[in-house]
Motif scaffolding. Structure first.
Motif, PDB file in Angstrom:
ATOM      1  N   PHE A 190     -42.774 -60.248 -55.110  1.00  0.00           N
ATOM      2  CA  PHE A 190     -42.155 -59.321 -53.814  1.00  0.00           C
ATOM      3  C   PHE A 190     -42.941 -59.598 -52.521  1.00  0.00           C
ATOM      4  CE2 PHE A 190     -41.271 -57.283 -57.862  1.00  0.00           C
ATOM      5  CZ  PHE A 190     -39.808 -57.057 -57.844  1.00  0.00           C
ATOM      6  N   GLY A 191     -44.089 -59.965 -52.515  1.00  0.00           N
ATOM      7  CA  GLY A 191     -44.736 -60.446 -51.281  1.00  0.00           C
ATOM      8  C   GLY A 191     -45.221 -59.036 -50.585  1.00  0.00           C
ATOM      9  N   VAL A 192     -45.867 -58.141 -51.344  1.00  0.00           N
ATOM     10  CA  VAL A 192     -46.223 -57.008 -50.891  1.00  0.00           C
ATOM     11  C   VAL A 192     -47.481 -56.461 -51.290  1.00  0.00           C
ATOM     12  CG1 VAL A 192     -43.861 -56.021 -50.041  1.00  0.00           C
ATOM     13  CG2 VAL A 192     -44.848 -55.505 -52.410  1.00  0.00           C
ATOM     14  N   HIS A 193     -48.313 -55.725 -50.656  1.00  0.00           N
ATOM     15  CA  HIS A 193     -49.629 -55.092 -51.305  1.00  0.00           C
ATOM     16  C   HIS A 193     -49.058 -53.847 -51.941  1.00  0.00           C
ATOM     17  CE1 HIS A 193     -52.104 -58.189 -50.018  1.00  0.00           C
ATOM     18  NE2 HIS A 193     -51.906 -58.281 -48.449  1.00  0.00           N
ATOM     19  N   ALA A 194     -49.771 -53.409 -53.040  1.00  0.00           N
ATOM     20  CA  ALA A 194     -49.265 -52.169 -53.661  1.00  0.00           C
ATOM     21  C   ALA A 194     -50.535 -51.730 -54.203  1.00  0.00           C
ATOM     22  CB  ALA A 194     -48.192 -52.559 -54.537  1.00  0.00           C
ATOM     23  N   HIS A 195     -50.523 -50.384 -54.531  1.00  0.00           N
ATOM     24  CA  HIS A 195     -51.580 -49.734 -55.407  1.00  0.00           C
ATOM     25  C   HIS A 195     -50.952 -48.500 -55.834  1.00  0.00           C
ATOM     26  CE1 HIS A 195     -52.288 -47.696 -51.389  1.00  0.00           C
ATOM     27  NE2 HIS A 195     -52.557 -46.695 -52.104  1.00  0.00           N
ATOM     28  N   TYR A 196     -51.519 -47.916 -56.968  1.00  0.00           N
ATOM     29  CA  TYR A 196     -50.769 -46.867 -57.643  1.00  0.00           C
ATOM     30  C   TYR A 196     -51.600 -45.653 -57.104  1.00  0.00           C
ATOM     31  CZ  TYR A 196     -48.429 -49.638 -60.842  1.00  0.00           C
ATOM     32  OH  TYR A 196     -47.193 -50.420 -61.469  1.00  0.00           O
ATOM     33  N   LEU A 197     -50.771 -44.586 -56.967  1.00  0.00           N
ATOM     34  CA  LEU A 197     -51.247 -43.310 -56.830  1.00  0.00           C
ATOM     35  C   LEU A 197     -50.885 -42.405 -58.065  1.00  0.00           C
ATOM     36  CD1 LEU A 197     -50.048 -42.664 -53.099  1.00  0.00           C
ATOM     37  CD2 LEU A 197     -52.307 -43.359 -53.745  1.00  0.00           C
ATOM     38  N   THR A 198     -51.681 -41.275 -58.191  1.00  0.00           N
ATOM     39  CA  THR A 198     -51.369 -40.276 -59.118  1.00  0.00           C
ATOM     40  C   THR A 198     -50.880 -38.955 -58.629  1.00  0.00           C
ATOM     41  OG1 THR A 198     -53.137 -41.231 -60.674  1.00  0.00           O
ATOM     42  CG2 THR A 198     -52.233 -39.078 -61.313  1.00  0.00           C
ATOM     43  N   ASP A 199     -49.730 -38.545 -59.045  1.00  0.00           N
ATOM     44  CA  ASP A 199     -48.943 -37.416 -58.703  1.00  0.00           C
ATOM     45  C   ASP A 199     -49.757 -36.215 -59.215  1.00  0.00           C
ATOM     46  OD1 ASP A 199     -47.163 -35.422 -57.989  1.00  0.00           O
ATOM     47  OD2 ASP A 199     -45.467 -36.568 -58.301  1.00  0.00           O
ATOM     48  N   PRO A 200     -50.325 -35.623 -58.399  1.00  0.00           N
ATOM     49  CA  PRO A 200     -50.982 -34.202 -58.901  1.00  0.00           C
ATOM     50  C   PRO A 200     -49.973 -33.105 -59.461  1.00  0.00           C
ATOM     51  CG  PRO A 200     -50.696 -34.214 -56.461  1.00  0.00           C
ATOM     52  CD  PRO A 200     -50.231 -35.391 -56.894  1.00  0.00           C
ATOM     53  N   PHE A 201     -48.675 -33.424 -59.369  1.00  0.00           N
ATOM     54  CA  PHE A 201     -47.889 -32.309 -59.820  1.00  0.00           C
ATOM     55  C   PHE A 201     -47.641 -32.702 -61.551  1.00  0.00           C
ATOM     56  CE2 PHE A 201     -43.451 -31.199 -61.308  1.00  0.00           C
ATOM     57  CZ  PHE A 201     -43.516 -29.986 -61.001  1.00  0.00           C
ATOM     58  N   ASP A 202     -47.603 -33.668 -61.765  1.00  0.00           N
ATOM     59  CA  ASP A 202     -47.437 -33.877 -63.164  1.00  0.00           C
ATOM     60  C   ASP A 202     -48.231 -35.298 -63.885  1.00  0.00           C
ATOM     61  OD1 ASP A 202     -46.053 -36.217 -61.984  1.00  0.00           O
ATOM     62  OD2 ASP A 202     -44.178 -35.868 -62.856  1.00  0.00           O
ATOM     63  N   GLY A 203     -48.762 -35.605 -62.905  1.00  0.00           N
ATOM     64  CA  GLY A 203     -49.777 -37.010 -63.435  1.00  0.00           C
ATOM     65  C   GLY A 203     -48.992 -38.287 -63.621  1.00  0.00           C
ATOM     66  N   ALA A 204     -47.864 -38.413 -63.023  1.00  0.00           N
ATOM     67  CA  ALA A 204     -47.200 -39.428 -62.994  1.00  0.00           C
ATOM     68  C   ALA A 204     -47.728 -40.631 -62.084  1.00  0.00           C
ATOM     69  CB  ALA A 204     -45.662 -39.479 -62.817  1.00  0.00           C
ATOM     70  N   ARG A 205     -47.671 -41.780 -62.360  1.00  0.00           N
ATOM     71  CA  ARG A 205     -47.949 -42.956 -61.599  1.00  0.00           C
ATOM     72  C   ARG A 205     -46.991 -43.264 -60.431  1.00  0.00           C
ATOM     73  NH1 ARG A 205     -52.487 -45.553 -63.763  1.00  0.00           N
ATOM     74  NH2 ARG A 205     -53.079 -46.410 -61.618  1.00  0.00           N
ATOM     75  N   ILE A 206     -47.441 -43.611 -59.298  1.00  0.00           N
ATOM     76  CA  ILE A 206     -46.315 -43.916 -58.210  1.00  0.00           C
ATOM     77  C   ILE A 206     -46.758 -44.984 -57.213  1.00  0.00           C
ATOM     78  CG2 ILE A 206     -45.368 -42.848 -55.981  1.00  0.00           C
ATOM     79  CD1 ILE A 206     -45.632 -40.177 -57.183  1.00  0.00           C
ATOM     80  N   LEU A 207     -46.046 -46.010 -56.845  1.00  0.00           N
ATOM     81  CA  LEU A 207     -46.290 -47.152 -56.308  1.00  0.00           C
ATOM     82  C   LEU A 207     -46.229 -46.739 -54.870  1.00  0.00           C
ATOM     83  CD1 LEU A 207     -44.547 -49.946 -58.300  1.00  0.00           C
ATOM     84  CD2 LEU A 207     -47.136 -50.016 -57.657  1.00  0.00           C
ATOM     85  N   ARG A 208     -47.344 -47.586 -54.074  1.00  0.00           N
ATOM     86  CA  ARG A 208     -47.511 -47.096 -52.587  1.00  0.00           C
ATOM     87  C   ARG A 208     -47.509 -48.790 -52.024  1.00  0.00           C
ATOM     88  NH1 ARG A 208     -49.284 -43.666 -48.549  1.00  0.00           N
ATOM     89  NH2 ARG A 208     -48.472 -44.468 -46.494  1.00  0.00           N
ATOM     90  N   PHE A 209     -46.601 -49.023 -51.219  1.00  0.00           N
ATOM     91  CA  PHE A 209     -46.678 -50.478 -50.650  1.00  0.00           C
ATOM     92  C   PHE A 209     -47.123 -50.453 -49.080  1.00  0.00           C
ATOM     93  CE2 PHE A 209     -43.009 -49.533 -53.700  1.00  0.00           C
ATOM     94  CZ  PHE A 209     -43.550 -50.596 -54.573  1.00  0.00           C
ATOM     95  N   ARG A 210     -47.386 -51.589 -49.006  1.00  0.00           N
ATOM     96  CA  ARG A 210     -47.678 -51.931 -47.397  1.00  0.00           C
ATOM     97  C   ARG A 210     -47.619 -53.482 -47.285  1.00  0.00           C
ATOM     98  NH1 ARG A 210     -52.518 -51.437 -50.393  1.00  0.00           N
ATOM     99  NH2 ARG A 210     -53.923 -52.949 -49.923  1.00  0.00           N
ATOM    100  N   ALA A 211     -47.221 -53.704 -46.049  1.00  0.00           N
ATOM    101  CA  ALA A 211     -46.854 -55.222 -45.678  1.00  0.00           C
ATOM    102  C   ALA A 211     -48.246 -56.011 -45.912  1.00  0.00           C
ATOM    103  CB  ALA A 211     -46.444 -55.422 -44.205  1.00  0.00           C
ATOM    104  N   PRO A 212     -48.126 -57.296 -46.270  1.00  0.00           N
ATOM    105  CA  PRO A 212     -49.225 -58.252 -46.250  1.00  0.00           C
ATOM    106  C   PRO A 212     -49.653 -58.408 -45.038  1.00  0.00           C
ATOM    107  CG  PRO A 212     -47.165 -59.664 -46.653  1.00  0.00           C
ATOM    108  CD  PRO A 212     -46.661 -57.941 -46.512  1.00  0.00           C
TER     109      PRO A 212
END
Length: 259
Positions: free
Chosen positions: A237-259
């Motif tokens: 996809f040509g993007v940098h990404a890392h995972y965050l953990t939602d403190p509400f339910d522990g779900a993993r969420i992707l956060r993106f930023r431009a390369p």
């Protein structure tokens, strides 16, 4: 119902050429009964084309599709429509038809001169409308609906078919956030096997498995967190990404930023 040992939908060596360009290349895929399989990839990666091949709307250049253990190419359209429903991105009508009648079209594969539209069919249509929060639209004329309302009615019509396999091409397009969330939850709760093409990779994280297409090739297939890695997201996809953990339910969420 199909025996549990028979995969609802499979394809082998599936390829497609359009105007001399190879759109899909040697796709091999087996979908497990009852799962929700997300299909993701950049624009032009072949997601919509793959769904059309799997639905039998377009013949492949090479390879084959099996629906409920039978070669798709040999099945009559009526039998396919009884087993499989497809909701495309762009589907419209110029007919002055009510929402109820539009959804009732989903019962067509099951009707005949000896089995006309019945109270049982009416109940199925009403349930499909309720499932998509569209009961209040039942008497509206199609042309008066917003884009999001039309999308929900399209999906309700597909549900009215009572398919065993449901194919959805970016079904959350045109929907507000409330209906996006409720739609995905509803789809995943259905007793059907679902393939859904998605743009939103965080939505794809809720699927049982994810297939990643890149330039017409299937480059990854597996559980979302195993497939949608930072390395894969950068290369495909040509993007940098890392995972965050939602403190509400522990779900993993992707956060993106431009390369």
């Amino acid at each position: 119902m199909t025996p549990l040992h028979i995969a609802p939908l499979t394809c082998q060596g599936l390829s497609l050429q359009l105007s001399g360009n190879r759109v899909l290349r040697d796709i091999n895929l087996t979908v497990t009964a009852g799962e929700t399989l997300g299909i993701v990839g950049p624009n032009g990666s072949g997601k919509s084309s793959l769904l059309k091949l799997l639905a039998g709307l377009r013949p492949p250049h090479s390879g084959s599709v099996q629906l409920l253990g039978e070669p798709l190419a040999r099945l009559p359209r009526r039998r396919i429509a009884q087993a499989l429903a497809l909701v495309e991105q762009q589907a419209d009508t110029l007919d002055a038809i009510s929402v109820f009648d539009a959804v009732a079209l989903g019962r067509t594969p099951w009707l005949s001169a000896l089995a006309p539209f019945s109270n049982a069919d009416r109940a199925i249509v009403e349930q499909a409308l309720a499932d998509l929060d569209a009961t209040h639209l039942r008497t509206r004329i199609w042309g008066s609906l917003s884009g999001g309302e039309r999308q929900r009615v399209h999906i309700a019509r597909a549900l009215a078919q009572r398919p065993q396999v449901l194919l959805l091409d970016e079904p959350t397009n045109h929907l507000d956030i409330q209906h996006q969330l409720s739609l995905l939850q509803q789809v995943q709760a259905l007793p059907v096997t679902t393939l859904v093409a998605l743009h939103d990779l965080n939505q794809a994280l809720t699927c049982d498995r994810v297939a990643v297409l890149e330039q017409g090739c299937l480059v990854a297939l597996g559980k979302p967190l195993e497939v949608l890695t930072p390395e894969r997201l950068l290369s495909t996809f040509g993007v940098h990404a890392h995972y965050l953990t939602d403190p509400f339910d522990g779900a993993r969420i992707l956060r993106f930023r431009a390369p």
